[in-house]
Design an enzyme around this catalytic site. Structure first.
Site, PDB file in Angstrom:
ATOM      1  N   LYS A   1       0.454  25.119 -28.145  1.00 36.76           N
ATOM      2  CA  LYS A   1      -0.294  24.634 -29.044  1.00 36.76           C
ATOM      3  C   LYS A   1      -1.853  24.906 -28.697  1.00 36.76           C
ATOM      4  CE  LYS A   1      -0.221  21.073 -32.517  1.00 36.76           C
ATOM      5  NZ  LYS A   1       0.420  19.827 -33.006  1.00 36.76           N
TER       6      LYS A   1
HETATM    7  O1  G3P Z   1       0.075  17.011 -34.993  1.00 39.92           O
HETATM    8  C1  G3P Z   1      -1.146  17.530 -35.657  1.00 39.92           C
HETATM    9  C2  G3P Z   1      -1.084  16.425 -36.855  1.00 39.92           C
HETATM   10  O2  G3P Z   1       0.362  16.607 -37.919  1.00 39.92           O
HETATM   11  C3  G3P Z   1      -1.546  15.093 -36.904  1.00 39.92           C
HETATM   12  O3  G3P Z   1      -1.492  14.499 -37.966  1.00 39.92           O
HETATM   13  O4  G3P Z   1      -1.797  12.435 -38.805  1.00 39.92           O
HETATM   14  O5  G3P Z   1      -2.781  12.639 -37.139  1.00 39.92           O
HETATM   15  O6  G3P Z   1      -3.686  13.475 -39.118  1.00 39.92           O
HETATM   16  P1  G3P Z   1      -2.813  13.080 -38.274  1.00 39.92           P
END
Ligand code: G3P
Length: 217
Positions: A85
């Site tokens: 990533k």
């Molecule tokens: O892993 C990346 C993403 O899904 C993070 O989500 O909830 O931290 O905005 P969030």
């Protein structure tokens, strides 16, 4: 389409994998930090639980360092399912190009516009991860972004897959799938919300009651 679990918690991953509905896992530095465990140990364990892609993020800022870090991760975690990533920066795009040349799969993360998604695809990214919830949080439409990227990639016959990320609700999952995301990566909590419906629970309760009332066992 495929569902991935967006977590570094191995218990959650085991439970979701047992349900038979997830094909992969995405992690990020915040999710790894939340578990309080060693990064390599955690990601290595995850690759033994699921059969599909497992995204592990680099922390370097310079492209060349990201490439080195990706190689280090791949050296320590020997799994064909590992996906590196990479953050959506100019340095990140350089790293994606290099890693693609080496045959290493990448997932470009922190994508908030179609322009960023297009650049990531041109650099050779295997996946792009637009963040729905964080766009909704600032009053923009995450689902509209998925629709736009999906139609752009379709018109241009771009093979980079869209992973809808930053998912907050079951509605996000359905909306992203309908909008053309090939993958939705969702938190365990949202997966559990998708399983349950009050009428299903009430229906089971009634079947059991009727069965017992008739003296069946
Ligand atoms: O892993 C990346 C993403 O899904 C993070 O989500 O909830 O931290 O905005 P969030």
């Amino acid at each position: 389409m495929e569902l991935f679990l967006d977590t570094a918690n191995v218990e959650e991953i085991r439970h979701a994998a047992d349900m038979g509905v997830i094909c992969g896992v995405t992690t990020n530095p915040s999710l790894i930090a939340r578990e309080g465990r060693d990064f390599y140990e955690t990601v290595a364990e995850i690759t033994t639980i699921v059969d599909g892609p497992v995204s592990a993020e680099v922390m370097s800022e310079k492209g060349a360092d990201m490439v080195r870090e990706a190689q280090e991760i791949r050296k320590k975690i020997k799994s064909d399912n590992l996906v590196i990533k990479i953050p959506m920066t100019a340095e990140g795009l350089h790293a994606v190009r290099e890693l693609t040349r080496m045959g290493i799969r990448t997932n470009v993360t922190l994508v908030f516009s179609s322009a960023q998604a297009l650049l990531a695809a041109c650099a050779g990214a295997t996946y792009v991860s637009p963040f729905l919830g964080r766009l909704d949080d600032i009053g923009e439409s995450g689902l509209e972004l998925i629709r736009e990227i999906a139609s752009l990639f379709a018109v241009q016959h771009i093979g980079t897959k869209i992973i809808a990320a930053s998912i907050r609700t079951p509605g996000h999952v359905i909306g992203a799938a309908a909008a053309g995301a090939q993958v939705v990566t969702l938190p365990y909590k949202v997966l559990c919300q998708m399983v349950h419906h009050p009428l299903t629970d009430a229906g089971i309760e009634r079947f059991v009651k009727d069965w017992k009332a008739a003296g069946l066992s």
